[in-house]
Design a protein around this motif. Sequence first.
Motif, PDB file in Angstrom:
ATOM      1  N   VAL A  17       2.191  -3.712   8.730  1.00  0.00           N
ATOM      2  CA  VAL A  17       2.576  -2.995   7.467  1.00  0.00           C
ATOM      3  C   VAL A  17       1.867  -1.670   7.402  1.00  0.00           C
ATOM      4  CG1 VAL A  17       2.631  -3.187   4.914  1.00  0.00           C
ATOM      5  CG2 VAL A  17       3.476  -5.265   6.303  1.00  0.00           C
ATOM      6  N   LEU A  18       0.467  -1.664   7.669  1.00  0.00           N
ATOM      7  CA  LEU A  18      -0.379  -0.504   7.513  1.00  0.00           C
ATOM      8  C   LEU A  18       0.177   0.529   8.636  1.00  0.00           C
ATOM      9  CD1 LEU A  18      -3.738  -2.408   7.036  1.00  0.00           C
ATOM     10  CD2 LEU A  18      -2.533  -1.017   5.194  1.00  0.00           C
ATOM     11  N   LEU A  19       0.300   0.114   9.767  1.00  0.00           N
ATOM     12  CA  LEU A  19       0.733   1.024  10.920  1.00  0.00           C
ATOM     13  C   LEU A  19       2.005   1.664  10.502  1.00  0.00           C
ATOM     14  CD1 LEU A  19      -0.701   1.437  13.620  1.00  0.00           C
ATOM     15  CD2 LEU A  19       1.218   0.017  14.618  1.00  0.00           C
ATOM     16  N   TYR A  20       2.883   1.008  10.116  1.00  0.00           N
ATOM     17  CA  TYR A  20       4.261   1.454   9.683  1.00  0.00           C
ATOM     18  C   TYR A  20       4.045   2.765   8.602  1.00  0.00           C
ATOM     19  CZ  TYR A  20       7.181  -1.461  12.479  1.00  0.00           C
ATOM     20  OH  TYR A  20       8.024  -2.085  13.579  1.00  0.00           O
ATOM     21  N   GLN A  21       3.268   2.622   7.850  1.00  0.00           N
ATOM     22  CA  GLN A  21       2.653   3.331   6.582  1.00  0.00           C
ATOM     23  C   GLN A  21       1.702   4.789   7.109  1.00  0.00           C
ATOM     24  OE1 GLN A  21       2.073   1.676   2.508  1.00  0.00           O
ATOM     25  NE2 GLN A  21       1.556  -0.083   3.859  1.00  0.00           N
ATOM     26  N   GLU A  22       1.524   4.503   8.534  1.00  0.00           N
ATOM     27  CA  GLU A  22       0.565   5.340   9.078  1.00  0.00           C
ATOM     28  C   GLU A  22      -0.750   5.410   8.433  1.00  0.00           C
ATOM     29  OE1 GLU A  22       2.319   9.388   9.227  1.00  0.00           O
ATOM     30  OE2 GLU A  22       3.943   8.522  10.762  1.00  0.00           O
ATOM     31  N   LYS A  23      -1.362   4.489   7.878  1.00  0.00           N
ATOM     32  CA  LYS A  23      -2.552   4.122   7.460  1.00  0.00           C
ATOM     33  C   LYS A  23      -3.401   3.565   8.631  1.00  0.00           C
ATOM     34  CE  LYS A  23      -1.262   2.915   2.583  1.00  0.00           C
ATOM     35  NZ  LYS A  23      -1.336   1.896   1.563  1.00  0.00           N
ATOM     36  N   PHE A  24      -3.541   4.544   9.386  1.00  0.00           N
ATOM     37  CA  PHE A  24      -4.160   4.107  10.715  1.00  0.00           C
ATOM     38  C   PHE A  24      -5.561   3.395  10.714  1.00  0.00           C
ATOM     39  CE2 PHE A  24      -1.284   7.555  12.017  1.00  0.00           C
ATOM     40  CZ  PHE A  24      -0.256   6.579  12.589  1.00  0.00           C
ATOM     41  N   SER A  25      -6.489   3.977  10.055  1.00  0.00           N
ATOM     42  CA  SER A  25      -7.896   3.593   9.789  1.00  0.00           C
ATOM     43  C   SER A  25      -7.714   2.008   9.133  1.00  0.00           C
ATOM     44  CB  SER A  25      -8.592   4.341   8.931  1.00  0.00           C
ATOM     45  OG  SER A  25     -10.056   3.833   8.801  1.00  0.00           O
ATOM     46  N   ASP A  26      -7.058   1.733   8.154  1.00  0.00           N
ATOM     47  CA  ASP A  26      -6.915   0.523   7.744  1.00  0.00           C
ATOM     48  C   ASP A  26      -6.403  -0.478   8.457  1.00  0.00           C
ATOM     49  OD1 ASP A  26      -8.052   1.488   5.122  1.00  0.00           O
ATOM     50  OD2 ASP A  26      -5.880   1.784   4.236  1.00  0.00           O
ATOM     51  N   ALA A  27      -5.380   0.027   9.280  1.00  0.00           N
ATOM     52  CA  ALA A  27      -4.469  -0.924  10.407  1.00  0.00           C
ATOM     53  C   ALA A  27      -5.599  -1.267  11.279  1.00  0.00           C
ATOM     54  CB  ALA A  27      -3.529  -0.328  11.030  1.00  0.00           C
ATOM     55  N   ALA A  28      -6.532  -0.421  11.926  1.00  0.00           N
ATOM     56  CA  ALA A  28      -7.613  -0.720  12.860  1.00  0.00           C
ATOM     57  C   ALA A  28      -8.388  -1.603  12.481  1.00  0.00           C
ATOM     58  CB  ALA A  28      -8.154   0.779  13.464  1.00  0.00           C
TER      59      ALA A  28
ATOM     60  N   VAL B  66       6.750  -0.540  -3.338  1.00  0.00           N
ATOM     61  CA  VAL B  66       7.127  -1.944  -2.730  1.00  0.00           C
ATOM     62  C   VAL B  66       6.027  -2.425  -1.731  1.00  0.00           C
ATOM     63  CG1 VAL B  66       8.772  -3.097  -1.231  1.00  0.00           C
ATOM     64  CG2 VAL B  66       9.630  -1.334  -3.016  1.00  0.00           C
ATOM     65  N   TYR B  67       5.646  -1.154  -0.951  1.00  0.00           N
ATOM     66  CA  TYR B  67       4.641  -1.375   0.187  1.00  0.00           C
ATOM     67  C   TYR B  67       3.110  -1.988  -0.611  1.00  0.00           C
ATOM     68  CZ  TYR B  67       6.236   0.158   4.428  1.00  0.00           C
ATOM     69  OH  TYR B  67       7.028   0.177   5.588  1.00  0.00           O
TER      70      TYR B  67
END
Length: 488
Positions: A213-224, A176-177
């Motif tokens: 959405v990325l932050l909630y998935q702990e994809k911190f580098s992509d979110a940054a 879903v993500y």
Amino acid sequence: MKKLYVIFITLSLSLVSCDQWLDIEPEYTQDAENFFNTEEDFQRAVIGVYDLMQTNYLQVWIGEIASDNSIAGGESVNDTQGLHEIDNMTHGGVNNELRDVMRFNYAGITRANYVFENQNRVDFPEKEQLMAEVAFMRAYFYFTLVNYFGDVPLLIDRRASINEITQIDRAPRAQVYAQIEQDLDRAIQNLPWTNPVVGRITKGAAMALKGKVLLYQEKFSDAAQVLDELITNNQAGYALFPDMNTFWLASNQNVSEDVFTIQHSGLQGGDYGCLVCLQGNPAVGFHSIRNYTGPFYADGNSYNLPTQDLYDFFGNDPRRQVTILDIEAFISSQPNPNDITYAVGGGGHTGFYNNKYIKRADERGLPDDDLTSPLNYRAIRYADVLLMAAEAFAQTGNEARARTELNKVRSRAGVANINSSGQQLLEDIYRERRLELSGEGYRFWDLVRTGKAAEAIPGFQVGKHELFPIPQVEIDLAGGRWSQNPGY
């Protein structure tokens, strides 16, 4: 099967919903087979997708009441009983508010899919931009569902027939993500930074939602990376509104701090039997002071009442008075305190009210003005973008940049800069999110995703309450195909 049909089909296939989002004249001359033949048809259908985002009152209620920020309140513990169950962490598979979350968001998804089904029927210059708006909204609906329920049925670019319902499984959360990210990428690529039509989705809104959405998935580098581009490119001119004390007034809506805002109008009424039918923001009237007579504010239903814990958390931070109305302190400060009266609801009373989404005397909509507030829902504002960026940068080792974005928010609030590092910097960012964003519906999700819910929320059970239960009636109507979430 009637109720399940409502979830997946009826609310979305109908060319006229309860608030008549498509006004067909003359009647009975258009149906699904001869619609989507002109740009106007597409525009009208897309407005129908926007319409379902106005169920945001559930986000404000549940996101605050499920957390340590507020209690359910209301007339009695049986008044909107589902909110009291969520407040007490005793909610289960039979809960009207949670069922509304599922069916309203699937109604929005189905409306979006209906547009996508017909996207190749006719071409016009602005079609791809329009489809990008729909892609964003579908992502928003699915993001809401995946946060509440985890694995959920995933339907893309088509509607489900009534005969398919018992054949559709819950899709894994990761799948879903992935679809959410794909839809948001399409939106980012095809939307402009600004739109002359107030309330239309823009590139900045899509980037901000993708960052979340990325932050909630702990994809911190992509979110940054995404949030950095939004902040540094920023062709929309996003900025913190200079006066936080007047920011929440209706006169200061759709300003530079508003990145993703769900629009409301005080010009169309409705009734308590169909809150999804409203164009106004019902959360505002529900939050307001029961049987109030006096200056500045107006009466309401005393729901979603801030807790003493939240009030004390602020200490001397000036954002306390922005976020929380201390009713007794307010009354005592007036020149005629003995002339001001209000009532206490049987559903609980703290002495505090949500001062961000509250009814003010000069901001009423049409009667019943409990249901027709013109206050928009600020789904993502620039302060949230800066704090999400600060968190993503701190998680990826760029502490200097994290402090920069964090302190922009603190500077606007008139409080001292933060100079911490390491784990303490992260804790300061989490603390800042509560100071800045309380009352807006984010708190529960922040506690869950940071692993702090059990220590903050009485009755919270690890391994259970991170998700809400799938409504039991939907499991039953799907033929028992969907398993219930753990612990329920």
